[in-house]
Motif scaffolding. Sequence first.
Motif, PDB file in Angstrom:
ATOM      1  N   HIS A 218       2.313  -1.068   3.894  1.00 55.55           N
ATOM      2  CA  HIS A 218       1.417  -0.545   2.859  1.00 55.55           C
ATOM      3  C   HIS A 218       1.428  -1.438   1.623  1.00 55.55           C
ATOM      4  O   HIS A 218       2.468  -1.980   1.236  1.00 55.55           O
ATOM      5  CB  HIS A 218       1.853   0.861   2.445  1.00 55.55           C
ATOM      6  CG  HIS A 218       1.518   1.923   3.430  1.00 55.55           C
ATOM      7  ND1 HIS A 218       0.276   2.514   3.486  1.00 55.55           N
ATOM      8  CD2 HIS A 218       2.252   2.502   4.410  1.00 55.55           C
ATOM      9  CE1 HIS A 218       0.264   3.422   4.454  1.00 55.55           C
ATOM     10  NE2 HIS A 218       1.443   3.425   5.036  1.00 55.55           N
ATOM     11  N   GLY A 219       0.266  -1.557   0.984  1.00 56.22           N
ATOM     12  CA  GLY A 219       0.213  -2.198  -0.323  1.00 56.22           C
ATOM     13  C   GLY A 219       0.657  -1.250  -1.421  1.00 56.22           C
ATOM     14  O   GLY A 219       1.194  -1.663  -2.449  1.00 56.22           O
ATOM     15  N   ALA A 220       0.426   0.036  -1.230  1.00 56.45           N
ATOM     16  CA  ALA A 220       0.794   1.055  -2.216  1.00 56.45           C
ATOM     17  C   ALA A 220       2.307   1.240  -2.245  1.00 56.45           C
ATOM     18  O   ALA A 220       2.971   1.083  -1.216  1.00 56.45           O
ATOM     19  CB  ALA A 220       0.115   2.378  -1.868  1.00 56.45           C
ATOM     20  N   PRO A 221       2.843   1.621  -3.411  1.00 59.62           N
ATOM     21  CA  PRO A 221       2.175   1.782  -4.710  1.00 59.62           C
ATOM     22  C   PRO A 221       2.315   0.569  -5.643  1.00 59.62           C
ATOM     23  O   PRO A 221       2.593   0.712  -6.838  1.00 59.62           O
ATOM     24  CB  PRO A 221       2.899   3.000  -5.291  1.00 59.62           C
ATOM     25  CG  PRO A 221       4.312   2.846  -4.797  1.00 59.62           C
ATOM     26  CD  PRO A 221       4.200   2.227  -3.428  1.00 59.62           C
ATOM     27  N   HIS A 222       2.131  -0.636  -5.101  1.00 59.83           N
ATOM     28  CA  HIS A 222       2.220  -1.853  -5.906  1.00 59.83           C
ATOM     29  C   HIS A 222       1.063  -1.924  -6.910  1.00 59.83           C
ATOM     30  O   HIS A 222      -0.048  -1.488  -6.610  1.00 59.83           O
ATOM     31  CB  HIS A 222       2.160  -3.064  -4.979  1.00 59.83           C
ATOM     32  CG  HIS A 222       2.503  -4.377  -5.595  1.00 59.83           C
ATOM     33  ND1 HIS A 222       1.649  -5.050  -6.434  1.00 59.83           N
ATOM     34  CD2 HIS A 222       3.614  -5.157  -5.487  1.00 59.83           C
ATOM     35  CE1 HIS A 222       2.211  -6.191  -6.815  1.00 59.83           C
ATOM     36  NE2 HIS A 222       3.407  -6.282  -6.258  1.00 59.83           N
TER      37      HIS A 222
END
Length: 545
Positions: A218-222
């Motif tokens: 996942h890219g989140a929560p970047h």
Amino acid sequence: MNFLPIACLLLALTLSLPAADRPNVLVILVDDMGFSDLGCYGSEIPTPNLDALAQGGVRFTQFYNTARCSTTRASLMTGLYPHQAGMGYLDGLKLPESKGTHAKLEDRCVTMAEVLGGAGYHTSVVGKWHLGQQNGSVPWERGFQRTATTQFGELYFPKERSKDACKWVYLDGRKVAADSPEVGSGEWYSTFMFTDWALKFLDDAKASGKPFFQYFAHGAPHFPLKAPQDVIAKYRGKYKMGWDKLREARHQKQIELGIVDAKWPLSPRPKDVPAWDSLSEEDKDRYDHLMAIYAAMLDCVDQSVGRMIAGLKERGMYGNTLILFMSDNGGNAEGGPRGISEGEPLGGPESHVFLGMTWATLNNTPFRRYKHFTHEGGISSPLIAHWPAGIPAARHGKLEHQPSHLIDIMTTACDVSGAIYPSEFKGHAILPAEGLSLMPAILGEPLHRVKPIFWMHEGNRAARTGPWKLVKKFKGPWELYNIDEDRTEQNDIITKFPAMSQHLIRQWEDWAATTYVDEWIGQVRNDWGDEIRADGAKKKKAKAN
């Protein structure tokens, strides 16, 4: 109850099964999530699907990452320490004279996809790669048969304010514009769009008749923090309680859950973080909005996990799938005490939002420091292990307190799949894996770790053996803590145990000398992770990946 015979029997059965009956392996990694951000680790953010995995599996309370994005991904994928894999830093820093900072995965390492693919597994990856794609290290050439990935992450909507490199998705190696209908239909949100691709790849695996290995990053929560506005609205106003009371509430819940020991005090609010009650109403509303966006991102991650679980059940794969869920580093304080809030609406495609140091202190409850640093707040991750067919009911909902690390995931995957970690691959000698299988710990047995666990990132250093942790912030002195007594690192006892301290320092130096670790001569960071100049002044714009 002694689970060792069960573990031995399980391994023997695994190795004797045909490939199609071996367990599937699903590794889910989230980005910049703190230790306390899941409900089952103390958070007020509802994460019912992840909490259900924890109740049906095992939660680790002392699982460690490498303190940063690329370095963690390298360790996770290879079973090596970052410098050994060639990723001693982010994939934007390539040092030609370096031993271990080459900004790509080296030929001396092998990926989990290469190992499990060679054992007859269908392999796929979705989401953030961040392992040197611009330097020739691409997932479709490192064992992944199907890919739907971004080079760096930081993609949330089809059209948004972002750097050009973040506006593309790579579908089986083809560069496709993020707003192409081929990537997803309508105004998608990437957490859900990549879930669609993950489920497509499970269909491919099912059609092939092979077990699958899937890496869902996942890219989140970047940052930049972005989420659907209707999900953000669910959390608006819920954070006006403020970080002081919420930290206390999370800490108390962690004690009640058994995640932390009641004798470990909550780390004090850092001097750069103001007391919530000292803020104006306008500032309270702004900070509430920042945290609402962050909470919405984790809400969406939990929804994704729920869809993956439902998808596994629909495909008859759920019972024999080992799911491992973790975060790449501690909560991220970059952006300083105030964070960043630019663009309208906040959290939307055209906004630019960093959570900042204030709320990151909540994310990492009860620990000190953040992403970048090797104090507990920077390197502590949740780890949830769930496998209906492989984890006895007597272990469901249990906590596992033995220290473990990302280097252990490769060995665990080999253990459950029967795959053989190679000494040579494609004509290259491969470094031995550094980790242990976590299956004994999952089943309630000792790990028998012989060597300490080590860290070095940006000059921040640490070693952990038994209850002892040696740690050093770049340019600072060595510190020593007894983690069993003081995991929040409040009482430095280095002067009380000089022999132990010197022994651990020598062990760290020996490890660094034999694992391609470079002496760090780069930038210094302030207490929240932003770059500062040698004279102590903050740089105009911090590089923050």
